[in-house]
Design a protein around this motif. Structure first.
Motif, mmCIF file in Angstrom:
data_model
loop_
_atom_site.group_PDB
_atom_site.id
_atom_site.type_symbol
_atom_site.label_atom_id
_atom_site.label_comp_id
_atom_site.label_asym_id
_atom_site.label_seq_id
_atom_site.Cartn_x
_atom_site.Cartn_y
_atom_site.Cartn_z
ATOM 1 N N LYS A 9 -39.387 52.756 -53.835
ATOM 2 C CA LYS A 9 -38.382 51.861 -54.397
ATOM 3 C C LYS A 9 -38.414 50.520 -53.684
ATOM 4 O O LYS A 9 -38.581 50.462 -52.464
ATOM 5 C CB LYS A 9 -36.994 52.489 -54.249
ATOM 6 C CG LYS A 9 -36.863 53.734 -55.096
ATOM 7 C CD LYS A 9 -35.414 54.152 -55.260
ATOM 8 C CE LYS A 9 -35.328 55.323 -56.214
ATOM 9 N NZ LYS A 9 -34.713 56.507 -55.599
ATOM 10 N N GLU B 118 -37.093 47.479 -51.826
ATOM 11 C CA GLU B 118 -35.933 47.313 -50.952
ATOM 12 C C GLU B 118 -35.674 45.867 -50.547
ATOM 13 O O GLU B 118 -34.598 45.561 -50.025
ATOM 14 C CB GLU B 118 -36.102 48.150 -49.681
ATOM 15 C CG GLU B 118 -36.100 49.634 -49.945
ATOM 16 C CD GLU B 118 -36.046 50.450 -48.669
ATOM 17 O OE1 GLU B 118 -35.552 51.572 -48.727
ATOM 18 O OE2 GLU B 118 -36.508 49.961 -47.617
ATOM 19 N N GLY B 119 -36.654 45.003 -50.743
ATOM 20 C CA GLY B 119 -36.405 43.630 -50.332
ATOM 21 C C GLY B 119 -37.623 42.742 -50.491
ATOM 22 O O GLY B 119 -38.700 43.187 -50.913
ATOM 23 N N ARG B 120 -37.412 41.483 -50.188
ATOM 24 C CA ARG B 120 -38.480 40.499 -50.248
ATOM 25 C C ARG B 120 -38.492 39.733 -48.934
ATOM 26 O O ARG B 120 -37.503 39.083 -48.569
ATOM 27 C CB ARG B 120 -38.234 39.547 -51.420
ATOM 28 C CG ARG B 120 -39.258 38.438 -51.511
ATOM 29 C CD ARG B 120 -39.051 37.647 -52.780
ATOM 30 N NE ARG B 120 -39.960 36.522 -52.836
ATOM 31 C CZ ARG B 120 -40.501 36.075 -53.970
ATOM 32 N NH1 ARG B 120 -40.194 36.637 -55.121
ATOM 33 N NH2 ARG B 120 -41.323 35.057 -53.947
ATOM 34 N N MET B 121 -39.609 39.830 -48.212
ATOM 35 C CA MET B 121 -39.722 39.185 -46.906
ATOM 36 C C MET B 121 -40.390 37.828 -47.101
ATOM 37 O O MET B 121 -41.556 37.754 -47.467
ATOM 38 C CB MET B 121 -40.529 40.081 -45.970
ATOM 39 C CG MET B 121 -39.835 41.441 -45.771
ATOM 40 S SD MET B 121 -40.993 42.789 -45.520
ATOM 41 C CE MET B 121 -41.126 42.766 -43.745
ATOM 42 N N ARG B 122 -39.635 36.782 -46.809
ATOM 43 C CA ARG B 122 -40.128 35.432 -47.068
ATOM 44 C C ARG B 122 -41.213 35.027 -46.060
ATOM 45 O O ARG B 122 -41.061 35.250 -44.871
ATOM 46 C CB ARG B 122 -38.973 34.434 -47.005
ATOM 47 C CG ARG B 122 -37.956 34.621 -48.112
ATOM 48 C CD ARG B 122 -36.715 33.802 -47.827
ATOM 49 N NE ARG B 122 -36.175 34.125 -46.513
ATOM 50 C CZ ARG B 122 -35.686 33.233 -45.682
ATOM 51 N NH1 ARG B 122 -35.652 31.956 -46.006
ATOM 52 N NH2 ARG B 122 -35.226 33.605 -44.509
ATOM 53 N N GLU B 123 -42.282 34.420 -46.594
ATOM 54 C CA GLU B 123 -43.376 33.899 -45.750
ATOM 55 C C GLU B 123 -43.776 34.890 -44.669
ATOM 56 O O GLU B 123 -43.859 34.565 -43.494
ATOM 57 C CB GLU B 123 -42.973 32.541 -45.149
ATOM 58 C CG GLU B 123 -42.619 31.556 -46.245
ATOM 59 C CD GLU B 123 -42.558 30.115 -45.786
ATOM 60 O OE1 GLU B 123 -42.920 29.836 -44.633
ATOM 61 O OE2 GLU B 123 -42.163 29.263 -46.601
ATOM 62 N N HIS B 124 -44.038 36.081 -45.090
ATOM 63 C CA HIS B 124 -44.305 37.194 -44.193
ATOM 64 C C HIS B 124 -45.758 37.225 -43.744
ATOM 65 O O HIS B 124 -46.074 37.717 -42.673
ATOM 66 C CB HIS B 124 -43.928 38.489 -44.928
ATOM 67 C CG HIS B 124 -44.205 39.742 -44.181
ATOM 68 N ND1 HIS B 124 -45.049 40.718 -44.643
ATOM 69 C CD2 HIS B 124 -43.753 40.178 -42.979
ATOM 70 C CE1 HIS B 124 -45.092 41.704 -43.770
ATOM 71 N NE2 HIS B 124 -44.327 41.406 -42.755
ATOM 72 N N ARG B 125 -46.652 36.679 -44.571
ATOM 73 C CA ARG B 125 -48.069 36.833 -44.310
ATOM 74 C C ARG B 125 -48.811 35.526 -44.594
ATOM 75 O O ARG B 125 -48.493 34.827 -45.559
ATOM 76 C CB ARG B 125 -48.622 37.900 -45.262
ATOM 77 C CG ARG B 125 -49.642 38.825 -44.653
ATOM 78 C CD ARG B 125 -49.704 40.103 -45.453
ATOM 79 N NE ARG B 125 -50.096 39.865 -46.827
ATOM 80 C CZ ARG B 125 -51.335 40.055 -47.286
ATOM 81 N NH1 ARG B 125 -52.275 40.488 -46.504
ATOM 82 N NH2 ARG B 125 -51.615 39.817 -48.544
ATOM 83 N N TRP C 244 -48.595 30.526 -46.507
ATOM 84 C CA TRP C 244 -47.615 31.587 -46.255
ATOM 85 C C TRP C 244 -47.215 32.227 -47.563
ATOM 86 O O TRP C 244 -46.926 31.538 -48.536
ATOM 87 C CB TRP C 244 -46.383 31.027 -45.543
ATOM 88 C CG TRP C 244 -46.673 30.675 -44.125
ATOM 89 C CD1 TRP C 244 -46.852 29.420 -43.619
ATOM 90 C CD2 TRP C 244 -46.857 31.588 -43.034
ATOM 91 N NE1 TRP C 244 -47.122 29.506 -42.274
ATOM 92 C CE2 TRP C 244 -47.130 30.818 -41.892
ATOM 93 C CE3 TRP C 244 -46.811 32.974 -42.913
ATOM 94 C CZ2 TRP C 244 -47.358 31.384 -40.644
ATOM 95 C CZ3 TRP C 244 -47.041 33.549 -41.675
ATOM 96 C CH2 TRP C 244 -47.310 32.749 -40.553
ATOM 97 N N LEU D 54 -41.071 44.540 -50.033
ATOM 98 C CA LEU D 54 -40.922 45.738 -49.206
ATOM 99 C C LEU D 54 -40.543 46.913 -50.104
ATOM 100 O O LEU D 54 -39.592 46.814 -50.887
ATOM 101 C CB LEU D 54 -39.828 45.484 -48.163
ATOM 102 C CG LEU D 54 -39.346 46.673 -47.340
ATOM 103 C CD1 LEU D 54 -40.452 47.195 -46.436
ATOM 104 C CD2 LEU D 54 -38.138 46.272 -46.489
ATOM 105 N N ALA E 146 -40.138 51.392 -50.153
ATOM 106 C CA ALA E 146 -40.057 52.582 -49.299
ATOM 107 C C ALA E 146 -39.716 53.811 -50.118
ATOM 108 O O ALA E 146 -39.191 53.714 -51.237
ATOM 109 C CB ALA E 146 -39.007 52.386 -48.201
#
Lengths: 179, 168
Positions: free
Chosen positions: B136, B138-145, B151, B156, B158
């Motif tokens: 499912k 669970e979120g969006r990690m900004r400029e993670h990679r 960027w 995300l 899980a």
């Protein structure tokens, strides 16, 4: 970088002699309610301090597990832990002794860590997690400019119960825009 | 060694560095390789072999290595899965098959509580795969990679052991 000095606080490396001050808050069930650790025995607190020592001498340094000192007394802890050097990503956390809650101590310490993280350490992204039930901590993270990015379901085991975590993060450019 | 109907997942070995290196001919893969040079890949394999908490597998189909997958420990009962498939193996459902084997290994054998994964916000194949295996968002990690000098946000996903075991 260390010690970091703010209006009311000094953030510095832990030393073994800090254990008694640390034990005062680390043995408080209210302080550790949302933490994986605690309430601590004196041995657990001494082991915690010992666990921070190798990070102090590692070069380049990644772990900054620091004592928050006010008027000469350790009143809490603050952490900036670089997870991924290539991505410039670190996580931030803090603990404050209960008699000093609601006085902006965590906010002041966290802001000082962001300043060092995005400044001297040239990080790109700093994140933090907190319990959805810990409104005071969410408020600190929002006050220092973090944005909520998600909810991690049953993320950590706290006192025998699986608990969700809110994920917050702030980017270097967010920080530069508000600082 | 883990098995599924069409695949075997074996621990990676030193010689896999050159296998990974040979996959660079596909531009879409290059960005996902654990290192951009042959020496970097050798170092990656060496580090992996030294750290037992990294369950890093080579997926092999019909004797041919086709993908690199991991179940990697980062913190308490919270591990992530990830992987890449060599381009010729795309579109055949291998990714889904491997991911299911890894989830089963993680939840049943390692008794994990939660397994998470991230992917690039525009990686439709990975998003589809993760939803298909029951993860499912669970979120969006900004400029993670950092990808090709830019960027990128990560999504995300899980899945919990209760969700995995409830599946028919």
């Amino acid at each position: 970088m260390l010690p970091i000095t703010t209006a009311r606080l000094v953030l510095r490396d832990f030393v073994e002699a800090d254990w008694a001050d640390v034990q005062e808050y680390a043995s408080d069930p209210e302080v550790c309610r949302h933490m994986v650790w605690g309430p601590n025995t004196p041995e657990q607190t001494k082991a915690f301090i010992a666990s921070t020592l190798p990070g102090q001498v590692e070069r380049p340094r990644r772990k900054h597990e620091l004592a928050i000192v006010m008027n000469g007394k350790v009143i809490g802890g603050a952490r900036l832990d670089i997870h991924n050097v290539e991505r410039g990503e670190a996580d931030l956390g803090y603990t404050v002794a209960r008699p000093l809650w609601s006085r902006g101590i965590a906010t002041e310490a966290a802001r000082a860590l962001l300043k060092a993280g995005f400044g001297e350490l040239k990080l790109h992204r700093i994140f933090a997690t907190c319990s959805p039930e810990n409104a005071a901590s969410s408020r600190v993270l929002e006050k220092i400019g973090m944005q909520r990015e998600g909810l991690m379901r049953e993320h950590i085991l706290i006192k025998g119960r699986w608990r969700d975590s809110l994920l917050y993060a702030v980017l270097d450019r967010d920080w530069n825009a508000i600082a | 060694m883990l098995k599924s109907p069409r695949l075997v997942l074996r621990r990676i070995v030193a010689a896999d560095a050159s296998v990974l290196w040979s996959w660079r001919v596909h531009r879409e893969i290059v960005r996902s390789l654990p290192a951009p040079t042959l020496n970097g890949l050798r170092a990656f394999v060496r580090e992996t072999l030294q750290d037992r908490s990294r369950h890093q597998f080579m997926a092999v189909a019909g004797g041919e290595p086709i993908g690199l997958f991991r179940l990697y420990e980062r913190g308490l009962s919270d591990r992530d899965i990830g992987g890449l498939l060599a381009k010729p193996a795309w579109g055949l459902g291998y990714g889904t098959e491997v991911a299911r084997v890894l989830l089963d290994y993680g939840f049943r054998r390692l008794k994990l509580h939660r397994i998470w994964a991230t992917c690039d916000v525009d990686n439709a194949r990975s998003i589809h795969l993760m939803k298909k295996i029951g993860m499912k968002r669970e979120g969006r990690m900004r400029e993670h990679r950092l990808l090709g000098g830019r960027w990128r946000d990560s999504l995300l996903f899980a899945i919990l052991d209760s969700e995995w075991k409830a599946k028919p």
